[in-house]
Design a protein around this motif. Structure first.
Motif, PDB file in Angstrom:
ATOM      1  N   GLY A  16      43.992  12.673  29.366  1.00  0.00           N
ATOM      2  CA  GLY A  16      45.112  11.845  29.810  1.00  0.00           C
ATOM      3  C   GLY A  16      45.030  10.428  29.284  1.00  0.00           C
ATOM      4  O   GLY A  16      46.036   9.838  28.854  1.00  0.00           O
ATOM      5  N   LEU A  17      43.826   9.846  29.289  1.00  0.00           N
ATOM      6  CA  LEU A  17      43.658   8.480  28.801  1.00  0.00           C
ATOM      7  C   LEU A  17      43.870   8.407  27.289  1.00  0.00           C
ATOM      8  O   LEU A  17      44.455   7.450  26.782  1.00  0.00           O
ATOM      9  N   SER A  18      43.415   9.425  26.575  1.00  0.00           N
ATOM     10  CA  SER A  18      43.655   9.486  25.129  1.00  0.00           C
ATOM     11  C   SER A  18      45.148   9.582  24.845  1.00  0.00           C
ATOM     12  O   SER A  18      45.680   8.884  23.979  1.00  0.00           O
ATOM     13  N   ALA A  19      45.843  10.434  25.608  1.00  0.00           N
ATOM     14  CA  ALA A  19      47.297  10.577  25.441  1.00  0.00           C
ATOM     15  C   ALA A  19      48.003   9.258  25.748  1.00  0.00           C
ATOM     16  O   ALA A  19      48.921   8.835  25.028  1.00  0.00           O
ATOM     17  N   GLY A  20      47.572   8.596  26.816  1.00  0.00           N
ATOM     18  CA  GLY A  20      48.170   7.320  27.188  1.00  0.00           C
ATOM     19  C   GLY A  20      47.947   6.244  26.149  1.00  0.00           C
ATOM     20  O   GLY A  20      48.851   5.460  25.823  1.00  0.00           O
ATOM     21  N   ILE A  32      50.671   6.504  33.059  1.00  0.00           N
ATOM     22  CA  ILE A  32      49.634   7.478  33.408  1.00  0.00           C
ATOM     23  C   ILE A  32      49.566   7.556  34.934  1.00  0.00           C
ATOM     24  O   ILE A  32      49.413   6.541  35.606  1.00  0.00           O
ATOM     25  N   ILE A  33      49.700   8.769  35.461  1.00  0.00           N
ATOM     26  CA  ILE A  33      49.657   8.965  36.916  1.00  0.00           C
ATOM     27  C   ILE A  33      48.401   9.774  37.260  1.00  0.00           C
ATOM     28  O   ILE A  33      48.184  10.855  36.714  1.00  0.00           O
ATOM     29  N   GLU A  34      47.589   9.234  38.139  1.00  0.00           N
ATOM     30  CA  GLU A  34      46.361   9.909  38.574  1.00  0.00           C
ATOM     31  C   GLU A  34      46.331   9.973  40.091  1.00  0.00           C
ATOM     32  O   GLU A  34      46.546   8.964  40.759  1.00  0.00           O
ATOM     33  N   LYS A  35      46.065  11.146  40.632  1.00  0.00           N
ATOM     34  CA  LYS A  35      46.073  11.293  42.098  1.00  0.00           C
ATOM     35  C   LYS A  35      44.733  10.935  42.732  1.00  0.00           C
ATOM     36  O   LYS A  35      44.658  10.597  43.901  1.00  0.00           O
ATOM     37  N   ASP A  36      43.676  11.026  41.924  1.00  0.00           N
ATOM     38  CA  ASP A  36      42.330  10.853  42.480  1.00  0.00           C
ATOM     39  C   ASP A  36      41.618   9.758  41.699  1.00  0.00           C
ATOM     40  O   ASP A  36      42.222   8.799  41.257  1.00  0.00           O
ATOM     41  N   LYS A  37      40.331   9.937  41.464  1.00  0.00           N
ATOM     42  CA  LYS A  37      39.593   8.924  40.723  1.00  0.00           C
ATOM     43  C   LYS A  37      39.816   9.087  39.223  1.00  0.00           C
ATOM     44  O   LYS A  37      39.915  10.199  38.703  1.00  0.00           O
ATOM     45  N   THR A  38      39.879   7.978  38.522  1.00  0.00           N
ATOM     46  CA  THR A  38      40.051   7.983  37.074  1.00  0.00           C
ATOM     47  C   THR A  38      38.809   8.567  36.416  1.00  0.00           C
ATOM     48  O   THR A  38      37.687   8.290  36.829  1.00  0.00           O
ATOM     49  N   VAL A  68      40.012   3.204  29.639  1.00  0.00           N
ATOM     50  CA  VAL A  68      41.026   2.561  30.479  1.00  0.00           C
ATOM     51  C   VAL A  68      41.395   1.190  29.899  1.00  0.00           C
ATOM     52  O   VAL A  68      42.573   0.835  29.810  1.00  0.00           O
ATOM     53  N   GLU A  69      40.383   0.442  29.475  1.00  0.00           N
ATOM     54  CA  GLU A  69      40.613  -0.870  28.850  1.00  0.00           C
ATOM     55  C   GLU A  69      41.533  -0.750  27.645  1.00  0.00           C
ATOM     56  O   GLU A  69      42.466  -1.541  27.463  1.00  0.00           O
ATOM     57  N   GLN A  70      41.269   0.252  26.803  1.00  0.00           N
ATOM     58  CA  GLN A  70      42.081   0.443  25.591  1.00  0.00           C
ATOM     59  C   GLN A  70      43.537   0.754  25.948  1.00  0.00           C
ATOM     60  O   GLN A  70      44.454   0.235  25.330  1.00  0.00           O
ATOM     61  N   ALA A  76      49.835   0.527  28.251  1.00  0.00           N
ATOM     62  CA  ALA A  76      50.142   1.689  29.101  1.00  0.00           C
ATOM     63  C   ALA A  76      50.065   1.279  30.572  1.00  0.00           C
ATOM     64  O   ALA A  76      49.161   0.550  30.974  1.00  0.00           O
ATOM     65  N   GLU A  77      51.020   1.733  31.372  1.00  0.00           N
ATOM     66  CA  GLU A  77      50.963   1.509  32.814  1.00  0.00           C
ATOM     67  C   GLU A  77      50.139   2.624  33.454  1.00  0.00           C
ATOM     68  O   GLU A  77      50.090   3.741  32.935  1.00  0.00           O
TER      69      GLU A  77
END
Length: 315
Positions: A16-20, A32-38, A68-70, A76-77
């Motif tokens: 997901g982070l790569s896609a974002g 990027i929507i995450e329901k739990d921990k990144t 996440v930083e990238q 990306a939101e």
């Protein structure tokens, strides 16, 4: 169309982070929507030694923090919400979460898969400290140590053979009186002098002080319960659990094509059976589930989502 995203990614693991990252870098309005921990499963890994180019002594959390930083650097939101309802059939996809509703031109599903747990005392406490669900990730850490593999299917027996490259002894522990793995795999394992087998046996508890030091076993036939302690010189041992994975795809049942185990089916360009909907990472049907393959999936899915948007939406 101010409130419509170009791309929404569901899940903030490596895929997901790569896609974002790729989406935002391509100047798409990306969420990027995450329901739990990144970070998904990788955040439980103490050391990441097999991700190409990762710095020495990289941990799962440190690798994810950089991803996440990238994503943030490229705009990306990212929000925390649990998507509970989806409409993927229309040109503009609608995702309904517990906190809000989101509209987008393209969706990348990167919800991952979770290793099936034994759910015994100590399992959670010693994950990354003796307990692992990935031989490829962690086998090297148990060089010359004793290792137990829990499970009796193809994956468990294949991973047991892989672990003999590192461990001095591997014991396969299976709850039934015979393995479920394919006969050809069993035959190879039986010929391996480093592998022993413990049948009709289950793990009742994992114990230790900071790291795994002993295992409580129970024989299902006799009811006998005993404690196996790590060699005194070693101080610890490895327990690798391979009793299956659970893809996090329930939300997409009867909407997207999936195999009999619940993994989403895509082509090589990460496209699902619905135009504008892509899948990446451990939630999709694939032969290898690693950080490196997840990030590759995410990159491909994002590039193909951009292509889809360019072909189906006017500027």
């Amino acid at each position: 169309m101010e409130n419509i995203y170009d791309l929404i990614v569901i899940g903030a693991g490596p895929a997901g982070l790569s896609a974002g990252l790729y989406g935002a870098r391509a100047k798409m309005k990306t969420l990027i929507i995450e329901k739990d921990k990144t970070g998904g499963q990788i955040v439980t890994t103490e050391e990441v030694a097999n991700y190409p180019g990762s710095i020495r002594n990289a941990t799962g959390p440190s690798l994810i923090a950089r991803m996440v930083e990238q994503c943030e650097e490229f705009g990306a939101e990212k929000i925390k919400d649990n998507i509970v309802e989806i409409n993927l059939d229309d040109k503009i996809k609608v995702l309904k979460g517990e906190k809000g509703e989101y509209r987008t031109k393209a969706v990348i599903i990167a919800t991952g898969a979770s290793p099936r747990k034994l759910n015994v005392p100590g399992e959670k406490e010693f994950t990354g400290k003796g307990v692992s669900y990935c031989a490829t990730c962690d086998g090297d850490f148990f060089t010359d140590f004793e290792v137990f593999v829990i499970g009796g299917g193809d994956t468990a027996v294949e991973e047991a053979m892989f672990l003999t490259k590192f461990a001095r002894k591997v014991t396969v522990v299976h709850r039934r009186d015979k393995l479920r793995a394919a006969k050809s795999i069993q035959e190879k394992a039986f010929k391996n002098s480093k592998i022993e087998f413990m049948y009709n046996t289950v793990v009742k508890e994992l114990k230790g002080d900071g790291i795994l030091e002993s295992i409580i076993f129970e024989n299902k036939e006799t009811g006998e319960v005993w404690e196996y302690r790590a060699d005194e010189e070693d101080g610890t041992m490895g327990v690798f659990i391979f009793v299956g994975y659970i893809p996090q795809t329930d939300l997409f049942k009867e909407k997207l094509d999936m195999d009999d185990r619940g993994y989403l089916i895509t082509d090589s360009e990460m496209r699902t059976n619905i135009p504008g909907v892509f899948a990446a990472g451990d939630c999709r049907q694939k032969v290898l589930r690693q950080v490196v393959t997840a990030t590759a999936d995410g990159a491909i899915a994002s590039i193909m989502a951009e292509k889809y948007i360019n072909e189906n939406f006017e500027e």
